[in-house]
Design an enzyme around this catalytic site. Structure first.
Site, PDB file in Angstrom:
ATOM      1  N   GLY A 195       0.793  -1.228   0.000  1.00 38.16           N
ATOM      2  CA  GLY A 195       0.000   0.000   0.000  1.00 38.16           C
ATOM      3  C   GLY A 195       0.820   1.269   0.000  1.00 38.16           C
ATOM      4  CG  ASP A 204       6.131  -7.397  -2.369  1.00 46.14           C
ATOM      5  OD1 ASP A 204       5.750  -6.340  -1.836  1.00 46.14           O
ATOM      6  OD2 ASP A 204       5.710  -8.517  -2.014  1.00 46.14           O
ATOM      7  CE  LYS A 211       0.766  -7.250  -2.799  1.00 45.05           C
ATOM      8  NZ  LYS A 211       0.738  -6.953  -1.353  1.00 45.05           N
ATOM      9  CG  ASN A 265      10.848 -13.317   2.323  1.00 44.92           C
ATOM     10  OD1 ASN A 265      11.347 -12.351   2.906  1.00 44.92           O
ATOM     11  ND2 ASN A 265      10.013 -14.157   2.907  1.00 44.92           N
ATOM     12  CB  CYS A 274      20.824   1.882  12.986  1.00 48.86           C
ATOM     13  SG  CYS A 274      20.803   0.456  14.101  1.00 48.86           S
ATOM     14  CB  CYS A 334      19.882   3.037  17.654  1.00 48.52           C
ATOM     15  SG  CYS A 334      21.535   3.028  16.935  1.00 48.52           S
ATOM     16  CB  CYS A 339      -7.723  -9.260   9.076  1.00 47.67           C
ATOM     17  SG  CYS A 339      -7.876  -8.169   7.673  1.00 47.67           S
ATOM     18  CB  CYS A 396      23.493   0.211  18.558  1.00 46.35           C
ATOM     19  SG  CYS A 396      22.472  -0.589  17.310  1.00 46.35           S
ATOM     20  CB  CYS A 455      24.683   0.246  14.133  1.00 44.73           C
ATOM     21  SG  CYS A 455      24.240   1.833  14.879  1.00 44.73           S
TER      22      CYS A 455
END
Lengths: 430, 430
Positions: free
Chosen positions: A98, A119, A142, A165, A244, A247, A268, A321, A326
């Protein structure tokens, strides 16, 4: 449509062959009629396509046929110095849902140079309450559906689509390789892509984007929409310079709705085209400001739709962190402090000499100022615990996350109140 | 696509006839091959259509094939009491450009009952830098193109399209008649439409919408985007209760850009899909909150894209408004004050008795409170001149507008600086 064009071409050649082999007048008349039908169909297919041809240079000419006239006008209005630079930039969008699909459409219509889309999901009718995908695309991936729509809208944009993925081992490898593929990059300065936009809908995928960007020293922007559909946020992350994603616990804009109704397994999530459209718009606006160097790039911007409240804040990296990459980026950033101080000093001196009429085109858009590191650290320690009004932590710190999700899963598997009560008692007895 | 289906059906019958009249095996083989081509084409045409069928009742069932599952989830999340009520509402959108078209798509995807669309313009390639329209729709009227796209997205929405200019005498008559056409209205309570959204790009058209809504006692929302593309606003107007569009000079969100570069005749306005998408999103979000009674409906919300700043304010009607219908509505509103006071008092007493856990579902969403009218008038007089930070008047008061535009036109017609200088001297000498 390409398939239809081929079929129709073949059919014309079939008719030619048949016409040569047949001689009686009535067959000839039939074949002529069929030929005209095939020609009509070809015309219909071509008109249905109506794809615009590629445009070599962005022109500022004010004519109805120029798809870039209203964008190039940003230069004449004094908003952007060089709009056409947008063609040099590559932007990766992770998650074409979306928010991501609308962000991709906005960047495509703005004439971005190159878009990388990631995606693994398919288009479903249940996605139709958000902008972009159309019912006829149901069942397509998608990424394929997005490439179909975006290439029709603007054939000038280079589209790369990755149906994978990123949270799988192989997906992550392909993701990393695609981000650093200099061969496809449009500008020789670029290391691959200029910005990564995270438009995913879960914590794990965000942590993967965070890991990739920390490792690659890649600036990125985070976006999110709450499961009750009435709040969202965008966030800028510059490895070593800003917090990040590991963090601090992720921030969400409080919607006022009971948090216990959210985040339950199997429930949902609600969604609205309005909230997602606003978040995509704010995200791409921040992207344009960042890439084309105008206005102030927002470090964090929240959106509470129930109250039309938009909290902002800045987050500095956490020296404790849990993400090793990082910490490395933080060390590197500290080492470049003398350079930044010198640049800031030179800038201040320059500004003292020249009369600046407007505060808009400040190059120093991160509000970096020359302060003592210790002093800043003290300030950070204070601000890290104090959040602006309307912002709450979505999750505990990354360290605690794993332990708590294990507990949560145990709680979620409870089928009835009795079972839940027993489990809570067991947890308390630990 | 309907035309293609007919052609393909006819072609099959041509092939049948030919097959009957021909007997040699090679012709038969040719015809069988052609028949399979026509069948392939028919399959391609049908897959390209893929329109979803109408849905009789909105279901909350969580399955991929339910286009409303994520909207009905708003009820389960406690955001909306009765989402399905959206099917009873009719919304009119005036201006199907960069904001209006996206607003129409959002409402269509939300499953609004009925949409009335007004525009006289055609789709051009120069519109492609904003969302919604596709290059293949160039040359179509915006209303026709919108109906094509929206009916594919959601066949449940009743679409009425009016290709007309509301600023002409005949256009205004048709506009008024369509807004009050009870025969087409979906709910017996409604006088025709439930809300008018103004998404036009000029002052004259806004004044026409204002006139119509003041005459019809019709609540409406105004929207606008600046010509430099980096600011915008939405505004709620309830005749007699809030300021009408003629009560005060229109407000714009200051972008910090030199105002002299804006609003010049013949200068092509800049536009961005981001700013227009955000404004459309905020407008439809406010519409959903207003119609479905959740959250706080914003009386005015500005958007400064350069600073991500969102000013809000309230505007009460001007007792000296130049619009006669507005003054009538103001009188009527004053007469209903005792009723409102009694309702507010009853509500306060009720709230004092019941424990309200959340402040979200307040029915009194206009923040009406029991105050003395004189006191309120004094307060208004003060606030009318004091604007929140970042808001400026776009134009002087309506009274002064005509005089000033005459002057402006004289100034704008100046071809060079010399001419401009002469005209300014002449004006000063008056």
């Amino acid at each position: 449509m390409a398939g239809m064009e081929i079929e129709l071409k073949e059919m014309l050649s079939d008719l030619d062959n048949l016409q040569r082999s047949l001689s009686d007048p009535s067959s000839q008349a039939s074949l002529i009629k069929m030929r005209s039908r095939v020609e009509n169909l070809t015309a219909l297919v071509n008109s249905g396509q109506g794809r615009r041809s590629k445009v070599k240079d962005m022109s500022a000419e004010v004519v109805d046929s120029n798809p870039y006239s209203r964008l190039m006008a940003l230069q004449r209005m004094g908003i952007v110095d060089n709009y056409e630079r947008i063609r040099d930039f590559s932007v990766a969008i992770v998650g074409i849902g979306g928010v991501g699909s609308v962000a991709a459409e906005m960047l495509t219509r703005c004439g971005i140079g190159r878009l990388l889309l990631y995606d693994y999901d398919k288009v479903e009718l249940a996605n139709m309450n958000r902008l972009f995908f159309r019912p006829e695309q149901c069942g397509m991936t998608k990424t394929d559906a997005a490439v179909q729509t975006l290439s029709d809208i603007n054939p000038d944009v280079v589209l790369e689509s990755y149906t994978l993925n990123i949270t799988t081992v192989q997906g992550f490898e392909t993701f990393m390789a695609s981000l650093t593929n200099k061969a496809n990059s449009l500008s020789k300065d670029s290391t691959g892509v200029d910005l990564v936009l995270s438009c995913v809908d879960n914590y794990e995928a965000r942590m993967v984007v965070n890991q990739a960007c920390n490792e690659l020293k890649q600036t990125w922007m985070e976006s999110g929409v709450s499961e009750d559909a009435v709040s969202g946020h965008i966030q800028l992350l510059i490895p070593g310079e800003t917090a990040c994603f590991a963090c601090a616990p992720p921030l969400v804009v409080a919607s006022g709705v009971d948090e216990r109704t959210l985040k339950r397994e199997g429930v949902c999530a609600a969604s609205l085209p309005t909230t997602m459209g606003v978040v995509a718009g704010l995200l791409v606006q921040n992207t344009l400001k960042y890439l084309l160097k105008f206005g102030q790039v927002s470090p964090y911007l929240g959106y509470n739709a129930l109250k039309d409240y938009f909290p902002t804040m800045q987050m500095r990296p956490n020296p404790q962190c849990s993400n090793a990459a990082c910490l490395e980026r933080q060390e590197e950033y500290k080492l470049t402090k003398p350079e930044r101080d010198a640049a800031a000093k030179a800038k201040m001196e320059e500004e003292a000499l020249t009369v600046t009429e407007s505060a808009i085109h400040l190059d120093n858009e991160w509000n970096i100022c020359v302060v003592d590191d210790d002093e800043q650290d003290k300030k950070d320690a204070q601000t890290r615990d104090v959040l602006p009004e309307g912002l709450v932590h979505e999750l505990p710190t990354a360290d605690e996350y794993q332990r708590l999700t294990a507990q949560e899963e145990a709680v979620n598997s409870a089928d009835d109140l009795e079972e839940l009560k027993r489990q809570l008692e067991a947890l308390n007895a630990d």
